[in-house]
Write an enzyme that holds these catalytic residues in place. Structure first.
Site, PDB file in Angstrom:
ATOM      1  N   GLY A  18      80.824  41.250  49.234  1.00 23.20           N
ATOM      2  CA  GLY A  18      79.660  40.380  49.117  1.00 23.20           C
ATOM      3  C   GLY A  18      79.862  39.303  48.065  1.00 23.20           C
ATOM      4  O   GLY A  18      80.982  38.807  47.872  1.00 23.20           O
ATOM      5  N   THR A  43      82.420  39.983  45.116  1.00 21.47           N
ATOM      6  CA  THR A  43      83.769  40.021  45.703  1.00 21.47           C
ATOM      7  C   THR A  43      84.281  38.614  45.963  1.00 21.47           C
ATOM      8  O   THR A  43      85.443  38.292  45.679  1.00 21.47           O
ATOM      9  CB  THR A  43      83.731  40.795  47.040  1.00 21.47           C
ATOM     10  N   ASP A  67      72.478  43.179  52.144  1.00 15.75           N
ATOM     11  CA  ASP A  67      71.479  42.247  51.591  1.00 15.75           C
ATOM     12  C   ASP A  67      71.425  40.921  52.348  1.00 15.75           C
ATOM     13  O   ASP A  67      70.464  40.169  52.212  1.00 15.75           O
ATOM     14  CB  ASP A  67      71.787  41.955  50.116  1.00 15.75           C
TER      15      ASP A  67
HETATM   16  O1  F6P Z   1      74.518  45.079  47.342  1.00 11.31           O
HETATM   17  C1  F6P Z   1      74.028  46.021  48.199  1.00 11.31           C
HETATM   18  C2  F6P Z   1      73.089  46.974  47.496  1.00 11.31           C
HETATM   19  O2  F6P Z   1      72.814  48.023  48.382  1.00 11.31           O
HETATM   20  C3  F6P Z   1      71.795  46.356  46.970  1.00 11.31           C
HETATM   21  O3  F6P Z   1      70.818  46.190  47.963  1.00 11.31           O
HETATM   22  C4  F6P Z   1      71.401  47.350  45.926  1.00 11.31           C
HETATM   23  O4  F6P Z   1      70.585  46.752  44.960  1.00 11.31           O
HETATM   24  C5  F6P Z   1      72.724  47.770  45.350  1.00 11.31           C
HETATM   25  O5  F6P Z   1      73.694  47.532  46.351  1.00 11.31           O
HETATM   26  C6  F6P Z   1      72.799  49.206  44.916  1.00 11.31           C
HETATM   27  O6  F6P Z   1      74.049  49.408  44.336  1.00 11.31           O
HETATM   28  P1  F6P Z   1      74.729  50.804  44.007  1.00 11.31           P
HETATM   29  O7  F6P Z   1      75.233  51.377  45.288  1.00 11.31           O
HETATM   30  O8  F6P Z   1      75.833  50.449  43.081  1.00 11.31           O
HETATM   31  O9  F6P Z   1      73.677  51.659  43.398  1.00 11.31           O
END
Ligand code: F6P
Length: 358
Positions: free
Chosen positions: A114, A117, A139
């Protein structure tokens, strides 16, 4: 000489990573001949590139993974802002990544990820590496592409959650507040909210007023609706907090958590109607990709192979107006695609009578 293609998946995982890897690899085998290509898998994203966690992969490893969730390569969050900072371990991360690329004699590197990256991909391209990005994230907030793989599967899962909340909300005459992932971007909440028939949708891009949220619930109750469904993005802010500077806002949330529980408690207090919270959380990122995402991921992967064949590096694959294309990393890295509060989808929701609490 075999073409050596490195692949890594970075940041949060999502359904469709394996389908994309498979699409890219199969298309490379098809184009260049299986015997002329060596895929080098890099474990756990940029962490693996920094620490040289690479292995030559066999064609059989890319069979049967179209439907598989997660990533066969593993992934890790490696914040961009720390990439150029030398920490206690004294490791120069950028130098290490360039060295790994050279040591592995890579002709190019595919980076599936994303926003963060892509910023690092640009950094590597600026350091002379042949990088091609592939746009992943539930997202859907990557600039320059209409859609990222993983998004639609997550929309399907979140929509299913809202459908299920409807029946229990109706049985108990309750307010159900469903927190949906999305810290800065509300695409997932907006799409699932509309598809799942939510009555109130709260997004990070549209600060809400608690009184207006409660008014919307009361208005429904006055019309004889015994329940209401709220789709709330995890990164929402009320009007007061939204006005704070970014650092202060982050401090507030670090100390107080997301707004979801506070919203539910406040609705219950103000309206007298029982409220419950549901947080599907990482379930939104788990499991098999939808047919839509398998198709998109495959198209993205195949396009990456085309870019390799054409020697067009420093780019990332995109879908624009229904066409698979690519953008220069220079043009998209560091930019975000957020929901336009005046955009079509928000208008669709408003025209249906959905409240955004504003
Ligand atoms: O970037 C994708 C995402 O799922 C976001 O929607 C969310 O805020 C975040 O990653 C959660 O991250 P992690 O898996 O590191 O808790």
């Amino acid at each position: 000489m075999k073409k050596r293609i490195g692949i890594l998946t970075s940041g949060g995982d999502c359904p469709g990573l394996n389908a994309t890897i498979r699409g890219a690899v199969k298309a490379c085998y098809e184009r260049f001949g299986e015997d002329n290509v060596q895929i080098v898998g890099i474990s756990n994203g940029y962490y693996g590139l920094i620490h040289g966690l690479c292995r030559e992969m066999q064609p059989s490893e890319f069979s049967g993974i179209l439907t598989q969730g997660g990533t066969i390569l593993g992934t890790k969050r490696q914040p961009f802002k720390m990439m150029t900072v030398i920490g206690d371990d004294n490791i120069n991360k950028v130098d290490n990544m360039v060295q790994t690329y050279k040591k592995q004699k890579l002709d190019c590197l595919l980076t599936l990820g994303g926003n963060g990256t892509h910023k690092t991909s640009k950094l590597l391209a600026d350091n002379g590496l042949h990088v091609i990005g592939l746009p992943k994230t539930i997202d859907n907030d990557l600039y320059g592409t209409d859609v990222t793989f993983g998004f639609h599967t997550a929309v399907d899962i979140a929509t299913d959650a809202l459908d299920r909340l409807h029946t229990t909300a109706a049985s108990h005459s309750r307010i159900m507040v469903c927190e949906i992932m999305g810290n800065r971007a509300g695409w997932l909440t907006l799409y699932a909210g509309i598809a799942g028939g939510a009555d109130i949708i709260l997004l990070p891009e549209i600060p809400y007023d608690m009184d207006k949220v409660c008014d919307a619930v009361v208005k429904r109750a006055q019309k004889g609706k015994t329940f209401s469904i709220l789709a709330v993005a995890e990164g929402v802010n009320d009007l007061k907090i939204a006005k704070l500077k970014k650092k202060e806002r982050e401090k507030f949330h670090a100390e107080n958590g997301n707004d979801t529980n506070r919203i539910a408690a406040q609705i219950e207090k103000n309206t007298g109607i029982e409220a419950r919270v549901c947080v599907p959380g990482h379930m939104l990122r788990g499991g098999s990709p939808s047919a839509y995402d398998r198709m998109l991921a495959t198209q993205f992967g195949v396009h990456a192979a085309e870019l390799i064949a054409d020697g067009r590096f420093g780019r990332t694959v995109a879908s624009v107006d229904g066409k698979i294309t690519s953008n220069k990393l220079d043009d998209i890295a560091g930019k975000k695609k957020l929901v336009d509060p005046k955009g079509q989808q928000v208008k669709t929701a408003r025209d249906l009578g959905i409240s955004f609490g504003d």
